[in-house]
Design a protein around this motif. Sequence first.
Motif, PDB file in Angstrom:
ATOM      1  N   ILE A  99      56.582  10.651  78.817  1.00  0.00           N
ATOM      2  CA  ILE A  99      56.227  12.112  78.233  1.00  0.00           C
ATOM      3  C   ILE A  99      57.476  13.008  78.085  1.00  0.00           C
ATOM      4  O   ILE A  99      58.327  13.276  79.095  1.00  0.00           O
ATOM      5  N   ASP A 100      57.903  13.275  77.126  1.00  0.00           N
ATOM      6  CA  ASP A 100      59.164  14.033  76.832  1.00  0.00           C
ATOM      7  C   ASP A 100      58.727  15.658  76.536  1.00  0.00           C
ATOM      8  O   ASP A 100      58.903  15.949  75.746  1.00  0.00           O
ATOM      9  N   GLU A 101      58.605  16.249  77.888  1.00  0.00           N
ATOM     10  CA  GLU A 101      58.062  17.347  77.932  1.00  0.00           C
ATOM     11  C   GLU A 101      58.955  17.976  79.446  1.00  0.00           C
ATOM     12  O   GLU A 101      59.091  17.182  80.222  1.00  0.00           O
ATOM     13  N   PRO A 102      59.054  19.272  79.377  1.00  0.00           N
ATOM     14  CA  PRO A 102      59.773  19.820  80.661  1.00  0.00           C
ATOM     15  C   PRO A 102      58.657  19.599  81.801  1.00  0.00           C
ATOM     16  O   PRO A 102      57.409  19.849  81.501  1.00  0.00           O
ATOM     17  N   ILE A 103      59.111  19.793  82.920  1.00  0.00           N
ATOM     18  CA  ILE A 103      58.449  19.625  84.210  1.00  0.00           C
ATOM     19  C   ILE A 103      58.719  20.869  85.173  1.00  0.00           C
ATOM     20  O   ILE A 103      59.903  20.842  85.266  1.00  0.00           O
ATOM     21  N   VAL A 104      57.723  21.335  85.359  1.00  0.00           N
ATOM     22  CA  VAL A 104      58.006  22.264  86.691  1.00  0.00           C
ATOM     23  C   VAL A 104      56.890  22.051  87.908  1.00  0.00           C
ATOM     24  O   VAL A 104      55.896  21.849  87.488  1.00  0.00           O
ATOM     25  N   HIS A 105      57.430  21.754  88.854  1.00  0.00           N
ATOM     26  CA  HIS A 105      56.722  21.293  90.178  1.00  0.00           C
ATOM     27  C   HIS A 105      56.664  22.247  91.140  1.00  0.00           C
ATOM     28  O   HIS A 105      57.996  22.879  91.772  1.00  0.00           O
ATOM     29  N   TYR A 106      55.620  22.532  91.750  1.00  0.00           N
ATOM     30  CA  TYR A 106      55.407  23.147  92.881  1.00  0.00           C
ATOM     31  C   TYR A 106      54.334  22.773  93.841  1.00  0.00           C
ATOM     32  O   TYR A 106      53.150  23.231  93.391  1.00  0.00           O
TER      33      TYR A 106
END
Length: 280
Positions: A248-255
């Motif tokens: 999946i070529d999308e930005p990832i923000v993890h919390y």
Amino acid sequence: MAIRRIKQIIQSHASSDGDGVKIQRTHGFNNAQFSPFLMIDEIKSENPDDYIGGFPAHPHRGIETLTYMLNGHFQHKDHMGNVGELRDGGAQWMSAGRGVIHSEMPMVTDGNLHGFQIWLNLPASKKMSEAQYHDFQPEVITEKLLSDHSLVRVIAGDLTIRGETLTGPLQQTGVPTTIADWQASKGEHFSSCLNPDYQALLYVYQGHIEIEGVTAKAGQLVILDQGEGLSISANDDSGVLLLSGIPIDEPIVHYGPFVMNTMEEIEQAISDYQEGRLVG
């Protein structure tokens, strides 16, 4: 046919989660070579103190989880009213979508507990979908004996071995994936064809394996390069998880339990959970 080689080996590390459950964790939230996978947790212990507290009720948004048990039972409960208890060799799949609140409680059998939880990313178009859950008891997992001492179990997607395509019971992940388990005695060999558009990871949970002259051992995650063929040798009695899927070529923000595409979406997930809007 190009045979995949080992591109990188990552050592899992000791961690804890839930109510103090001891795990071995490997994650790649910011590693594009992991995609569409995010994290692999291995639970393995003969001491109930390591896991007896389990994973009390907690939220998720934006991911899927696949729990696969080799030994021990695992009970799932969620806000949708689903209750599922795995037996040895079974799997549980959950798509959190826009939000789920669930608990997961491990239960020992035969004196030990050994299993895995795999986090899979969801594309942005599916992160706010309705939550879903399904369990797969051991008898519905696709199995094939490759020899008297070599067994492959296909949990998700399709895997082609010796010209035969094996289809796992889980076919509805957010993006196409293949997840399988190879269990073999020393000296056995495994070959398969993989979709060249898929990225592929191997998690070694027992023994030592060799791929094109390079070895990996229990507790290590292997990132493979591109290609169509996969060829693995077991240098000891070994167990290996194969994880393959379209990245999946999308930005990832993890919390914590939330995986989204922007920080604003993470803040919204936290607010929704705190104010009782995560699920409904």
